[in-house]
Design a protein around this motif. Structure first.
Motif, mmCIF file in Angstrom:
data_model
loop_
_atom_site.group_PDB
_atom_site.id
_atom_site.type_symbol
_atom_site.label_atom_id
_atom_site.label_comp_id
_atom_site.label_asym_id
_atom_site.label_seq_id
_atom_site.Cartn_x
_atom_site.Cartn_y
_atom_site.Cartn_z
ATOM 1 N N PHE A 188 38.412 63.961 -25.171
ATOM 2 C CA PHE A 188 39.194 65.124 -25.587
ATOM 3 C C PHE A 188 38.346 66.370 -25.413
ATOM 4 N N SER A 189 38.983 67.475 -25.058
ATOM 5 C CA SER A 189 38.273 68.757 -24.986
ATOM 6 C C SER A 189 37.874 69.167 -26.397
ATOM 7 N N PRO A 190 36.820 69.980 -26.536
ATOM 8 C CA PRO A 190 36.378 70.401 -27.876
ATOM 9 C C PRO A 190 37.479 71.081 -28.692
ATOM 10 N N ASP A 191 38.395 71.792 -28.046
ATOM 11 C CA ASP A 191 39.477 72.456 -28.775
ATOM 12 C C ASP A 191 40.695 71.552 -28.974
ATOM 13 N N GLY A 192 40.652 70.331 -28.442
ATOM 14 C CA GLY A 192 41.733 69.377 -28.612
ATOM 15 C C GLY A 192 42.962 69.623 -27.761
ATOM 16 N N LYS A 193 42.908 70.593 -26.860
ATOM 17 C CA LYS A 193 44.081 70.932 -26.053
ATOM 18 C C LYS A 193 44.252 70.051 -24.823
ATOM 19 N N PHE A 194 43.200 69.343 -24.437
ATOM 20 C CA PHE A 194 43.237 68.548 -23.212
ATOM 21 C C PHE A 194 42.595 67.181 -23.435
ATOM 22 N N LEU A 195 43.020 66.224 -22.624
ATOM 23 C CA LEU A 195 42.406 64.909 -22.577
ATOM 24 C C LEU A 195 42.074 64.620 -21.123
ATOM 25 N N ALA A 196 40.825 64.273 -20.853
ATOM 26 C CA ALA A 196 40.402 63.912 -19.500
ATOM 27 C C ALA A 196 40.263 62.398 -19.427
ATOM 28 N N SER A 197 40.701 61.826 -18.299
ATOM 29 C CA SER A 197 40.541 60.394 -18.080
ATOM 30 C C SER A 197 39.983 60.165 -16.683
ATOM 31 N N GLY A 198 39.045 59.242 -16.605
ATOM 32 C CA GLY A 198 38.443 58.873 -15.327
ATOM 33 C C GLY A 198 38.573 57.378 -15.124
ATOM 34 N N SER A 199 38.748 56.967 -13.877
ATOM 35 C CA SER A 199 39.011 55.549 -13.635
ATOM 36 C C SER A 199 38.231 54.993 -12.444
ATOM 37 N N GLY A 200 38.335 53.670 -12.339
ATOM 38 C CA GLY A 200 37.652 52.952 -11.279
ATOM 39 C C GLY A 200 38.190 53.221 -9.891
ATOM 40 N N ASP A 201 39.322 53.921 -9.797
ATOM 41 C CA ASP A 201 39.851 54.287 -8.481
ATOM 42 C C ASP A 201 39.370 55.668 -8.036
ATOM 43 N N GLY A 202 38.446 56.278 -8.815
ATOM 44 C CA GLY A 202 37.909 57.592 -8.460
ATOM 45 C C GLY A 202 38.802 58.740 -8.869
ATOM 46 N N VAL A 203 39.814 58.464 -9.690
ATOM 47 C CA VAL A 203 40.747 59.502 -10.112
ATOM 48 C C VAL A 203 40.312 60.097 -11.447
ATOM 49 N N LEU A 204 40.268 61.423 -11.483
ATOM 50 C CA LEU A 204 40.038 62.192 -12.704
ATOM 51 C C LEU A 204 41.332 62.926 -13.004
ATOM 52 N N MET A 205 41.847 62.738 -14.217
ATOM 53 C CA MET A 205 43.083 63.420 -14.598
ATOM 54 C C MET A 205 42.839 64.200 -15.882
ATOM 55 N N VAL A 206 43.529 65.326 -15.993
ATOM 56 C CA VAL A 206 43.489 66.144 -17.206
ATOM 57 C C VAL A 206 44.921 66.265 -17.705
ATOM 58 N N PHE A 207 45.118 65.920 -18.981
ATOM 59 C CA PHE A 207 46.434 65.963 -19.612
ATOM 60 C C PHE A 207 46.467 67.052 -20.671
ATOM 61 N N SER A 208 47.607 67.690 -20.836
ATOM 62 C CA SER A 208 47.842 68.605 -21.950
ATOM 63 C C SER A 208 48.176 67.754 -23.165
ATOM 64 N N THR A 209 47.522 68.002 -24.300
ATOM 65 C CA THR A 209 47.827 67.216 -25.490
ATOM 66 C C THR A 209 49.087 67.710 -26.203
ATOM 67 N N SER A 210 49.624 68.846 -25.791
ATOM 68 C CA SER A 210 50.868 69.314 -26.406
ATOM 69 C C SER A 210 52.090 68.650 -25.776
ATOM 70 N N THR A 211 51.982 68.245 -24.506
ATOM 71 C CA THR A 211 53.105 67.607 -23.812
ATOM 72 C C THR A 211 52.783 66.192 -23.339
ATOM 73 N N TRP A 212 51.505 65.834 -23.275
ATOM 74 C CA TRP A 212 50.992 64.574 -22.742
ATOM 75 C C TRP A 212 51.329 64.397 -21.266
ATOM 76 N N LYS A 213 51.574 65.509 -20.594
ATOM 77 C CA LYS A 213 51.827 65.465 -19.157
ATOM 78 C C LYS A 213 50.538 65.810 -18.419
ATOM 79 N N PRO A 214 50.320 65.188 -17.244
ATOM 80 C CA PRO A 214 49.138 65.533 -16.455
ATOM 81 C C PRO A 214 49.258 66.951 -15.909
ATOM 82 N N ILE A 215 48.155 67.702 -16.001
ATOM 83 C CA ILE A 215 48.152 69.055 -15.455
ATOM 84 C C ILE A 215 47.194 69.199 -14.278
#
Length: 121
Positions: A12-39
């Motif tokens: 989670f970002s320090p301000d709690g507004k975003f969640l970052a996820s990284g995976s074994g396929d080399g994908v980094l995603m950032v999600f908005s925690t207000s909508t849970w949609k990838p941005i």
């Protein structure tokens, strides 16, 4: 959603507004925690093994990879910041398992194998 391999890093970002996820396929995603949609969605050739938020740049992530690379990504400007990567990459001799920051963003500790490297930006 958006990953085709196991998610191995979450932060989670320090301000709690975003969640970052990284995976074994080399994908980094950032999600908005207000909508849970990838941005943001980034793809690298090497699997991501560790992710932390930069402590002083709110929309910047530091990512470790199985290749031993370290990338700094600013998702607001859509830039992969390469200036410091060459120095960091040359000093790391294996897959990165975890990353920690000193809280100022000037020092980053990386673990790889049974070793730890502390690097200054």
């Amino acid at each position: 959603t958006g990953h085709s391999n196991s998610v191995v890093a979450l932060q989670f970002s320090p301000d709690g507004k975003f969640l970052a996820s990284g995976s074994g396929d080399g994908v980094l995603m950032v999600f908005s925690t207000s909508t849970w949609k990838p941005i943001k969605h980034y793809v690298d050739a090497s699997p991501i093994t560790a992710v932390i938020w930069h402590p002083t740049f709110s929309k910047t992530l530091i990512c470790g990879y199985r290749s031993g690379d370290v990338h700094t990504v600013n998702f607001e400007s859509h830039l992969l910041i390469n200036d410091c990567n060459k120095v960091w990459t040359d000093k790391v001799g294996g897959p990165i398992h975890c990353i920690a920051s000193d809280g100022t963003g000037t020092k980053v500790a990386l673990s790889y194998g049974s070793d730890v490297a502390v690097m200054e930006q």
